[in-house]
Design a protein around this motif. Structure first.
Motif, mmCIF file in Angstrom:
data_model
loop_
_atom_site.group_PDB
_atom_site.id
_atom_site.type_symbol
_atom_site.label_atom_id
_atom_site.label_comp_id
_atom_site.label_asym_id
_atom_site.label_seq_id
_atom_site.Cartn_x
_atom_site.Cartn_y
_atom_site.Cartn_z
ATOM 1 N N TYR A 118 -24.288 -2.857 10.708
ATOM 2 C CA TYR A 118 -23.505 -3.273 11.017
ATOM 3 C C TYR A 118 -23.472 -3.245 12.728
ATOM 4 O O TYR A 118 -23.739 -3.028 13.019
ATOM 5 C CB TYR A 118 -22.008 -2.853 10.581
ATOM 6 C CG TYR A 118 -22.135 -1.228 11.258
ATOM 7 C CD1 TYR A 118 -21.101 -0.649 12.299
ATOM 8 C CD2 TYR A 118 -22.147 0.058 10.077
ATOM 9 C CE1 TYR A 118 -21.241 0.583 12.380
ATOM 10 C CE2 TYR A 118 -22.680 1.370 10.616
ATOM 11 C CZ TYR A 118 -21.560 1.853 11.843
ATOM 12 O OH TYR A 118 -21.377 2.888 11.738
ATOM 13 N N THR A 119 -22.846 -4.098 13.731
ATOM 14 C CA THR A 119 -22.498 -3.794 14.723
ATOM 15 C C THR A 119 -20.927 -3.726 14.795
ATOM 16 O O THR A 119 -20.362 -4.719 14.888
ATOM 17 C CB THR A 119 -23.033 -5.401 16.105
ATOM 18 O OG1 THR A 119 -22.392 -6.530 15.033
ATOM 19 C CG2 THR A 119 -25.060 -4.953 15.110
ATOM 20 N N SER A 156 -20.180 -4.879 18.983
ATOM 21 C CA SER A 156 -20.262 -5.207 19.917
ATOM 22 C C SER A 156 -20.983 -6.207 20.292
ATOM 23 O O SER A 156 -21.754 -6.492 19.148
ATOM 24 C CB SER A 156 -20.358 -3.914 21.167
ATOM 25 O OG SER A 156 -21.692 -4.142 21.344
ATOM 26 N N GLU A 187 -24.957 -5.074 21.044
ATOM 27 C CA GLU A 187 -25.122 -4.571 19.873
ATOM 28 C C GLU A 187 -25.935 -6.216 18.896
ATOM 29 O O GLU A 187 -26.756 -5.753 18.438
ATOM 30 C CB GLU A 187 -24.724 -3.832 19.106
ATOM 31 C CG GLU A 187 -24.086 -2.518 20.214
ATOM 32 C CD GLU A 187 -23.505 -1.531 18.554
ATOM 33 O OE1 GLU A 187 -23.355 -2.159 17.726
ATOM 34 O OE2 GLU A 187 -22.648 -0.549 18.920
ATOM 35 N N ALA A 188 -24.330 -7.786 18.950
ATOM 36 C CA ALA A 188 -25.054 -8.395 17.589
ATOM 37 C C ALA A 188 -25.996 -9.123 18.648
ATOM 38 O O ALA A 188 -26.952 -9.350 17.893
ATOM 39 C CB ALA A 188 -23.571 -8.619 18.182
ATOM 40 N N ARG A 248 -28.864 -8.430 20.702
ATOM 41 C CA ARG A 248 -30.606 -7.624 20.248
ATOM 42 C C ARG A 248 -30.532 -7.800 19.638
ATOM 43 O O ARG A 248 -31.801 -7.844 18.632
ATOM 44 C CB ARG A 248 -29.680 -6.103 20.988
ATOM 45 C CG ARG A 248 -29.446 -5.756 21.720
ATOM 46 C CD ARG A 248 -29.369 -3.792 21.993
ATOM 47 N NE ARG A 248 -30.215 -3.541 21.661
ATOM 48 C CZ ARG A 248 -30.728 -2.094 21.709
ATOM 49 N NH1 ARG A 248 -29.600 -1.034 22.145
ATOM 50 N NH2 ARG A 248 -31.759 -1.495 20.930
ATOM 51 N N GLN A 255 -27.407 -11.345 16.078
ATOM 52 C CA GLN A 255 -26.056 -11.766 15.444
ATOM 53 C C GLN A 255 -25.334 -12.580 16.029
ATOM 54 O O GLN A 255 -24.995 -12.148 16.766
ATOM 55 C CB GLN A 255 -25.773 -10.532 14.967
ATOM 56 C CG GLN A 255 -24.397 -10.642 13.892
ATOM 57 C CD GLN A 255 -24.039 -9.465 13.287
ATOM 58 O OE1 GLN A 255 -24.570 -8.465 13.891
ATOM 59 N NE2 GLN A 255 -22.919 -9.371 12.067
ATOM 60 N N GLY A 302 -19.780 -8.581 17.021
ATOM 61 C CA GLY A 302 -20.387 -7.448 16.385
ATOM 62 C C GLY A 302 -20.121 -8.073 14.831
ATOM 63 O O GLY A 302 -19.577 -9.273 14.894
ATOM 64 N N ARG A 345 -20.152 6.376 14.293
ATOM 65 C CA ARG A 345 -21.826 5.519 14.673
ATOM 66 C C ARG A 345 -22.696 6.145 13.268
ATOM 67 O O ARG A 345 -24.258 6.324 13.736
ATOM 68 C CB ARG A 345 -22.988 5.427 15.898
ATOM 69 C CG ARG A 345 -21.478 5.284 16.889
ATOM 70 C CD ARG A 345 -20.706 3.532 16.557
ATOM 71 N NE ARG A 345 -21.792 2.921 15.902
ATOM 72 C CZ ARG A 345 -22.007 2.248 17.258
ATOM 73 N NH1 ARG A 345 -21.447 1.291 18.192
ATOM 74 N NH2 ARG A 345 -22.832 0.947 16.330
#
Length: 230
Positions: A95-96, A98, A101-102, A104, A107, A111, A211
């Protein structure tokens, strides 16, 4: 034009209006905000065509994160997807929370949860998706909206989830006139699942706030008695 581009243009219009009103008071040359906004729009255009709007999505997501409520909504929303997927027997592999993060992990969006899609992929290869599988995925897509409604009494992250559900239903051959009916039905299904497992859901939210990785989240869910009755 996607929603991110529209939001960026709206920000530019706001900045231009603000500079027009305040410029004379602070002795700001009109050339400076004009050039700044032109540069900003140029970057936004390049991002929209060259990077499919991902840069703008990351930027807007970063701005929104100055609001604690926005960050809370993201976590509650994604925890809803996570728990309903787990209850439905669909594996969550990550899961992400933000857009950064997605991005990177390549995705889409701001998120989300990452599902193990082996079973539905096998069914697609055979050219037939079982009714049970369709129901599971529809419930999962509506679970984020259900979670926001239960916690905040409103859903701000509804657009993307409804679009995914509608695309899925289109591929399966459903008529567009049935989309809203299906959305309401599966929203109710997802809300029932979350309400029946409310304490587990709250524990999962806290775990995601801290997290914990996806396997730790799954262990937390597995340690509690679950109800998956619709």
């Amino acid at each position: 034009m996607n929603q991110t581009a529209i939001n960026l243009i709206a920000i530019c219009v706001f900045l231009m209006t603000l500079s027009t009103l305040l410029g004379p008071l602070i002795h700001l040359s009109p050339t400076i905000p004009a050039l700044t906004i032109l540069g900003f729009l140029g970057i936004a255009t390049l991002d929209n065509f060259g990077f499919e709007g991902r840069g703008g999505t990351i930027f807007l997501d970063w701005l929104a994160r100055f609001s604690p409520t926005y960050k809370e909504r993201i976590i509650y929303h994604e925890a809803g997807h996570f728990l309903v997927a787990h209850l439905s027997g669909i594996s969550v592999t990550g899961y992400t929370l933000s857009a950064w993060e997605a991005w990177r992990i390549r995705q889409p969006g701001q998120g989300g949860i990452i599902l193990g899609d082996d079973e539905i992929a096998q069914q697609l290869e055979r050219g037939k998706i079982g009714v049970s599988m369709v129901e599971k995925y529809c419930n999962i897509w509506m679970a984020g909206i259900a979670a926001e409604l239960l916690v905040f009494n409103s859903a701000e992250g509804a657009g993307d989830d409804k679009a995914k559900l509608n695309q899925f239903l289109t591929v399966l051959g459903f008529q567009e006139t049935l989309f809203e009916q299906k959305q309401r039905f599966h929203l109710l299904q997802a809300k029932n699942l979350l309400e029946q497992n409310w304490q587990i859901y709250q524990n999962l939210v806290q775990a995601m706030k801290n997290r914990l990785d996806v396997e730790e989240c799954k262990k937390l869910i597995a340690c509690a008695p679950l109800k998956n009755e619709i």
